[in-house]
Design an enzyme around this catalytic site. Sequence first.
Site, mmCIF file in Angstrom:
data_model
loop_
_atom_site.group_PDB
_atom_site.id
_atom_site.type_symbol
_atom_site.label_atom_id
_atom_site.label_comp_id
_atom_site.label_asym_id
_atom_site.label_seq_id
_atom_site.Cartn_x
_atom_site.Cartn_y
_atom_site.Cartn_z
ATOM 1 N N ASP A 41 0.838 -1.218 0.000
ATOM 2 C CA ASP A 41 0.000 0.000 0.000
ATOM 3 C C ASP A 41 0.866 1.259 0.000
ATOM 4 O OD1 ASP A 41 -1.732 -2.061 0.727
ATOM 5 O OD2 ASP A 41 -2.739 -0.906 2.293
ATOM 6 N N HIS A 43 -0.930 4.413 -0.836
ATOM 7 C CA HIS A 43 -1.951 5.369 -0.362
ATOM 8 C C HIS A 43 -1.535 6.839 -0.477
ATOM 9 C CE1 HIS A 43 -5.134 2.789 1.012
ATOM 10 N NE2 HIS A 43 -4.369 2.120 1.829
ATOM 11 N N ASP A 68 -3.687 -0.324 -3.783
ATOM 12 C CA ASP A 68 -3.919 0.777 -2.840
ATOM 13 C C ASP A 68 -2.967 1.961 -3.067
ATOM 14 O OD1 ASP A 68 -6.030 -0.602 -1.869
ATOM 15 O OD2 ASP A 68 -5.356 -0.690 0.212
ATOM 16 N N HIS A 101 -8.816 -0.239 -2.712
ATOM 17 C CA HIS A 101 -9.053 1.201 -2.836
ATOM 18 C C HIS A 101 -9.087 1.680 -4.286
ATOM 19 C CE1 HIS A 101 -9.273 2.678 1.331
ATOM 20 N NE2 HIS A 101 -8.661 1.537 1.576
ATOM 21 N N HIS A 148 -3.492 -8.366 -3.573
ATOM 22 C CA HIS A 148 -3.640 -7.321 -2.545
ATOM 23 C C HIS A 148 -4.103 -7.860 -1.190
ATOM 24 C CE1 HIS A 148 -4.032 -3.338 -0.916
ATOM 25 N NE2 HIS A 148 -5.235 -3.632 -0.499
ATOM 26 N N HIS A 224 -2.357 -4.593 2.003
ATOM 27 C CA HIS A 224 -3.706 -4.417 2.566
ATOM 28 C C HIS A 224 -3.773 -4.161 4.071
ATOM 29 C CE1 HIS A 224 -8.020 -4.562 2.358
ATOM 30 N NE2 HIS A 224 -8.174 -5.764 2.842
HETATM 31 MN MN LIG Z 1 -6.241 -2.444 1.068
#
Ligand SMILES: [Mn+2]
Length: 266
Positions: A41, A43, A68, A101, A148, A224
Amino acid sequence: MSTVNSKEEVIKLLDDAYSLFESLPTLIELPNKPRVLFVGDTHGADDVTRKVFSEFSDKVDLIIFIGDYVDRGVNGVENLTLILSRALQEKDKVIVLRGNHESPLTNEYYGFKNEVSKKLGEDIYENFVRTFSIMPLAAVVNGYFCVHGGIARGLHSLDQVNAIQRPDVNPDNEIAFEMLWNDPREELDGFVPNIRGEGTYFYGKDVTLKFIEDNNLLGIIRAHEVADGFRFEMDNKVITVFSSRYHGMRAGALLLNNNNLETIFL
Ligand SMILES: [Mn+2]
């Protein structure tokens, strides 16, 4: 420092990425490589992604991003467009998988839809949704299943992954949905309802080790969950990699270096 591309450039990038993802199978099966970098991730942490490319592009044969890219962090647009641009420039080196996401199910609540609206205008968000809907779900390289969330109820063989139809917006396919949302728990057996909500499950040690053995795998590399870079479990056969910085955690990446797994902090 981050640069937002113009709206027209982002639309073209998303269209080109759609075509690239459409040309790839749902499960990307790769030949063995000497050096592979796995990124979890991010993000919106485009600084981490920049570091991945600047420090590792010339040193590894393959970089796999395990989903993500948006939500939670403020630079989701910059992070995603950087990853998609590099994937289009270096198709044989950069693999981009879907996370939970990359979906309208999360973007409304975790910030990305608003971010897109503020930076690029309200009418372009649907272009992102369209590209998310076609992203490949998993890869296999050097014996590792890369996804993921992880395994899903009803998923017994890797062949089943390629039978999943795309595009799928949410996704609605149950196996696809669980592959993006489920979490491993080594103290459990079987599949147990997950605190993340309806349709999500924890996968226990017995079903995970059976899946690994039945499909002749060495293990599962997934993302994740928040971790200080990494979490190893189930006899080190399930590895979570986390590559963002929120919650005070360090951003990690996993390097498979001639079949040895090495942990790196970015
Ligand atoms: Mn996730």
